[in-house]
Design a protein around this motif. Sequence first.
Motif, PDB file in Angstrom:
ATOM      1  N   ILE A   5       0.834  -1.203   0.000  1.00 50.23           N
ATOM      2  CA  ILE A   5       0.000   0.000   0.000  1.00 50.23           C
ATOM      3  C   ILE A   5       0.868   1.251   0.000  1.00 50.23           C
ATOM      4  N   MET A   6       1.877   1.271   0.871  1.00 49.66           N
ATOM      5  CA  MET A   6       2.748   2.433   0.935  1.00 49.66           C
ATOM      6  C   MET A   6       3.465   2.637  -0.397  1.00 49.66           C
ATOM      7  N   ALA A   7       3.945   1.520  -0.994  1.00 45.97           N
ATOM      8  CA  ALA A   7       4.664   1.637  -2.264  1.00 45.97           C
ATOM      9  C   ALA A   7       3.775   2.201  -3.362  1.00 45.97           C
ATOM     10  N   TRP A   8       2.527   1.738  -3.426  1.00 45.79           N
ATOM     11  CA  TRP A   8       1.614   2.240  -4.456  1.00 45.79           C
ATOM     12  C   TRP A   8       1.283   3.705  -4.226  1.00 45.79           C
ATOM     13  N   VAL A   9       1.079   4.082  -2.966  1.00 41.84           N
ATOM     14  CA  VAL A   9       0.790   5.491  -2.681  1.00 41.84           C
ATOM     15  C   VAL A   9       1.974   6.370  -3.073  1.00 41.84           C
ATOM     16  N   VAL A  10       3.189   5.933  -2.673  1.00 43.93           N
ATOM     17  CA  VAL A  10       4.382   6.705  -3.010  1.00 43.93           C
ATOM     18  C   VAL A  10       4.574   6.772  -4.519  1.00 43.93           C
TER      19      VAL A  10
ATOM     20  N   THR B  30       5.332   8.290   4.690  1.00 44.62           N
ATOM     21  CA  THR B  30       5.213   8.027   6.125  1.00 44.62           C
ATOM     22  C   THR B  30       3.752   7.948   6.551  1.00 44.62           C
ATOM     23  N   ALA B  31       2.945   8.882   6.041  1.00 43.90           N
ATOM     24  CA  ALA B  31       1.514   8.859   6.368  1.00 43.90           C
ATOM     25  C   ALA B  31       0.845   7.605   5.821  1.00 43.90           C
ATOM     26  N   ALA B  32       1.216   7.193   4.600  1.00 45.25           N
ATOM     27  CA  ALA B  32       0.639   5.980   4.012  1.00 45.25           C
ATOM     28  C   ALA B  32       1.018   4.754   4.837  1.00 45.25           C
ATOM     29  N   TRP B  33       2.266   4.696   5.339  1.00 42.38           N
ATOM     30  CA  TRP B  33       2.697   3.572   6.187  1.00 42.38           C
ATOM     31  C   TRP B  33       1.872   3.528   7.472  1.00 42.38           C
ATOM     32  N   TRP B  34       1.664   4.710   8.085  1.00 44.25           N
ATOM     33  CA  TRP B  34       0.915   4.760   9.351  1.00 44.25           C
ATOM     34  C   TRP B  34      -0.555   4.431   9.124  1.00 44.25           C
ATOM     35  N   VAL B  35      -1.149   5.041   8.099  1.00 47.36           N
ATOM     36  CA  VAL B  35      -2.569   4.797   7.827  1.00 47.36           C
ATOM     37  C   VAL B  35      -2.806   3.339   7.433  1.00 47.36           C
ATOM     38  N   ALA B  36      -1.921   2.784   6.587  1.00 44.65           N
ATOM     39  CA  ALA B  36      -2.058   1.379   6.180  1.00 44.65           C
ATOM     40  C   ALA B  36      -1.944   0.459   7.397  1.00 44.65           C
ATOM     41  N   GLY B  37      -1.061   0.820   8.329  1.00 48.92           N
ATOM     42  CA  GLY B  37      -0.947   0.022   9.552  1.00 48.92           C
ATOM     43  C   GLY B  37      -2.217   0.044  10.373  1.00 48.92           C
ATOM     44  N   ARG B  38      -2.832   1.243  10.483  1.00 48.64           N
ATOM     45  CA  ARG B  38      -4.080   1.344  11.239  1.00 48.64           C
ATOM     46  C   ARG B  38      -5.199   0.576  10.546  1.00 48.64           C
ATOM     47  N   ILE B  39      -5.274   0.709   9.229  1.00 46.05           N
ATOM     48  CA  ILE B  39      -6.352   0.050   8.489  1.00 46.05           C
ATOM     49  C   ILE B  39      -6.185  -1.464   8.499  1.00 46.05           C
ATOM     50  N   LEU B  40      -4.933  -1.945   8.382  1.00 46.87           N
ATOM     51  CA  LEU B  40      -4.678  -3.388   8.278  1.00 46.87           C
ATOM     52  C   LEU B  40      -4.520  -4.065   9.632  1.00 46.87           C
ATOM     53  N   ALA B  41      -4.620  -3.292  10.723  1.00 48.64           N
ATOM     54  CA  ALA B  41      -4.484  -3.902  12.052  1.00 48.64           C
ATOM     55  C   ALA B  41      -5.499  -5.032  12.271  1.00 48.64           C
ATOM     56  N   PRO B  42      -6.794  -4.842  11.931  1.00 49.94           N
ATOM     57  CA  PRO B  42      -7.739  -5.963  12.072  1.00 49.94           C
ATOM     58  C   PRO B  42      -7.383  -7.151  11.192  1.00 49.94           C
ATOM     59  N   VAL B  43      -6.796  -6.894  10.013  1.00 48.44           N
ATOM     60  CA  VAL B  43      -6.401  -8.002   9.144  1.00 48.44           C
ATOM     61  C   VAL B  43      -5.285  -8.803   9.791  1.00 48.44           C
ATOM     62  N   ARG B  44      -4.299  -8.094  10.383  1.00 49.02           N
ATOM     63  CA  ARG B  44      -3.226  -8.811  11.092  1.00 49.02           C
ATOM     64  C   ARG B  44      -3.800  -9.591  12.273  1.00 49.02           C
ATOM     65  N   LEU B  45      -4.788  -9.002  12.951  1.00 50.92           N
ATOM     66  CA  LEU B  45      -5.410  -9.696  14.069  1.00 50.92           C
ATOM     67  C   LEU B  45      -6.147 -10.938  13.586  1.00 50.92           C
ATOM     68  N   VAL B  46      -6.808 -10.829  12.417  1.00 53.87           N
ATOM     69  CA  VAL B  46      -7.467 -11.997  11.836  1.00 53.87           C
ATOM     70  C   VAL B  46      -6.444 -13.091  11.547  1.00 53.87           C
ATOM     71  N   ARG B  47      -5.298 -12.700  10.948  1.00 58.66           N
ATOM     72  CA  ARG B  47      -4.273 -13.687  10.630  1.00 58.66           C
ATOM     73  C   ARG B  47      -3.697 -14.326  11.892  1.00 58.66           C
ATOM     74  N   GLN B  48      -3.427 -13.517  12.906  1.00 58.24           N
ATOM     75  CA  GLN B  48      -2.878 -14.063  14.151  1.00 58.24           C
ATOM     76  C   GLN B  48      -3.900 -14.968  14.841  1.00 58.24           C
ATOM     77  N   THR B  49      -5.170 -14.528  14.841  1.00 54.48           N
ATOM     78  CA  THR B  49      -6.216 -15.358  15.446  1.00 54.48           C
ATOM     79  C   THR B  49      -6.340 -16.684  14.713  1.00 54.48           C
ATOM     80  N   ALA B  50      -6.313 -16.636  13.375  1.00 52.43           N
ATOM     81  CA  ALA B  50      -6.397 -17.864  12.582  1.00 52.43           C
ATOM     82  C   ALA B  50      -5.225 -18.783  12.867  1.00 52.43           C
ATOM     83  N   ALA B  51      -4.043 -18.218  13.137  1.00 55.30           N
ATOM     84  CA  ALA B  51      -2.865 -19.039  13.423  1.00 55.30           C
ATOM     85  C   ALA B  51      -2.993 -19.748  14.770  1.00 55.30           C
TER      86      ALA B  51
END
Length: 530
Positions: free
Chosen positions: A58-63, A252-273
């Motif tokens: 996401i950050m790479a595409w935004v940049v 930097t903003a894209a990295w931070w925003v992507a982290g906030r947006i994808l936090a539930p996705v990471r939680l889904v992945r960790q929960t699934a693991a």
Amino acid sequence: MTTEGRFDGDSPTVDLGDVPGRGARGGAEHTDVQPTVVLEGPQPEVPQRRRVPARLLIMAWVVLLMAAVLALTNVVTWSALTAKNDERVDRALSQETSEFQEFAAEGVDPDTGEPFTDVSTLVQVHLRHQYPDRAEILFGWVEGTAAPGGGAGSAPEAAEAVRIRQGQEPPFDVSADPGMVASVLESPGARGTLDTPAGPMRWEKIRALPPEGGASGWFVIGYFTEADEDTVVSTMQTIALVSLVGLLVAGTAAWWVAGRILAPVRLVRQTAAYITEEDLTRRIDVSGRDDIAALAEQFNSMLDRLEGAFTAQRRFVDDAGHELRTPITIVRGHLELMGDDPGERREVVRLVTDELDRMGRIVEDLLLLAKAQQPDFLREEEVSLAELTSDIDAKVRRLGDRDWRLESLAEGVVRLDPQRVTQAVAQLAANAVRHTGPGARLRVGSALSGGDVLFWVTDQGPGIPYEEHGRIFERFSRGGGASRGDRGAGLGLAIVRAIAEAHHGRVDLRSAPGAGSTFTLVIPAGREHV
């Protein structure tokens, strides 16, 4: 005095001969091979491809997008500034040329009021009244006697030519360099660019024609563009620096925003693991109302369904093991103690057959309860309530010698599974038969009440204590009353409840000790057609 100007290809010309009062001048083998058996060991695990984090993507595409936009902005800005500079220079050159043409067209010295008699005086007087820009140079070049065989457009002879220049000092005095003057005057075009020690100079020239017999000359306007080009370069460097800083901030903003947006996705992945067959209790805390929150909610719903499926599977195994252990033990004990007496053998066979039948019924009931969790458990269709109730009444009368009464017939057509509803009401009627004596009155019926369809069975049995109303619908629950003790597996009412819930309905019970019981199957009739 009149002027003749030609700007496309030839230099414009000013003719001093058209002064008022003077005359005008013109112009991919089979083989038998013994088959071989190859014993293969464990296959190595297929290496997983290295995954790129979505946050980085996401950050790479935004940049990348920002870089493309900023690059385009820089190019457009540079083009606009350059075009504006060119326009300003062209306007300055055209203005000076126009002023000289107008002055020459008047042909009168403003100081003396007398007409000009030569080009030299015309240029001198004109330059005396001009205040050129700091980047401009104005000068006149009046020819002496032309070289033999030369025409009006021949190169001037430096020794005989007269140079007339503006009063203030220009960035570089081009008029003092005969070579540069010659390159300007000998150029076939009216405009051009000349490289000088002070940088590029854009120039324009206009030819001044004298009266008959006089010397002709040139009026030259030069504009040094280096200062303006330096300004454009400096401006573009500033814009490029600001763009780079903006790109870093956006990344930097894209990295931070992507982290906030994808936090539930990471939680889904960790929960699934962490999820295993033994632990399906983990859930994701859902916050927000965006698509990621919806994904987390759907993941939690999936875990609920998985947990329900595994729970039903374990419950089936546990229930089957619990309920089948006793009849299996009875069968094994009788078979182990069976003697040679024919009468004893017949009795053992009868007991074993009875237990096997009981085990078969238990397995069928457990399978039915397990199937109740599947989407294809019901086969709904539009059914006439009056016909369905009449069929149920005809079938339950065969369950026992009782005083059967059909209390009510509902009128209308609803969508439900008639086989499952018949099975549920028949199970309620079978319970009533087991807990009442011959000749007891049993009432069945159906009715429409608001948006629900009601099917009920009423008996005059011993009744059920209020505290057992909820427990008797659980699996293998037979109630506490001795009169209700029998060899049933305790799955009947659980099946009734499963059928009702599959229809998004419920089972109501009204009962009290000594007052009999009424079981009512309540099914929503949202798509009723009366």
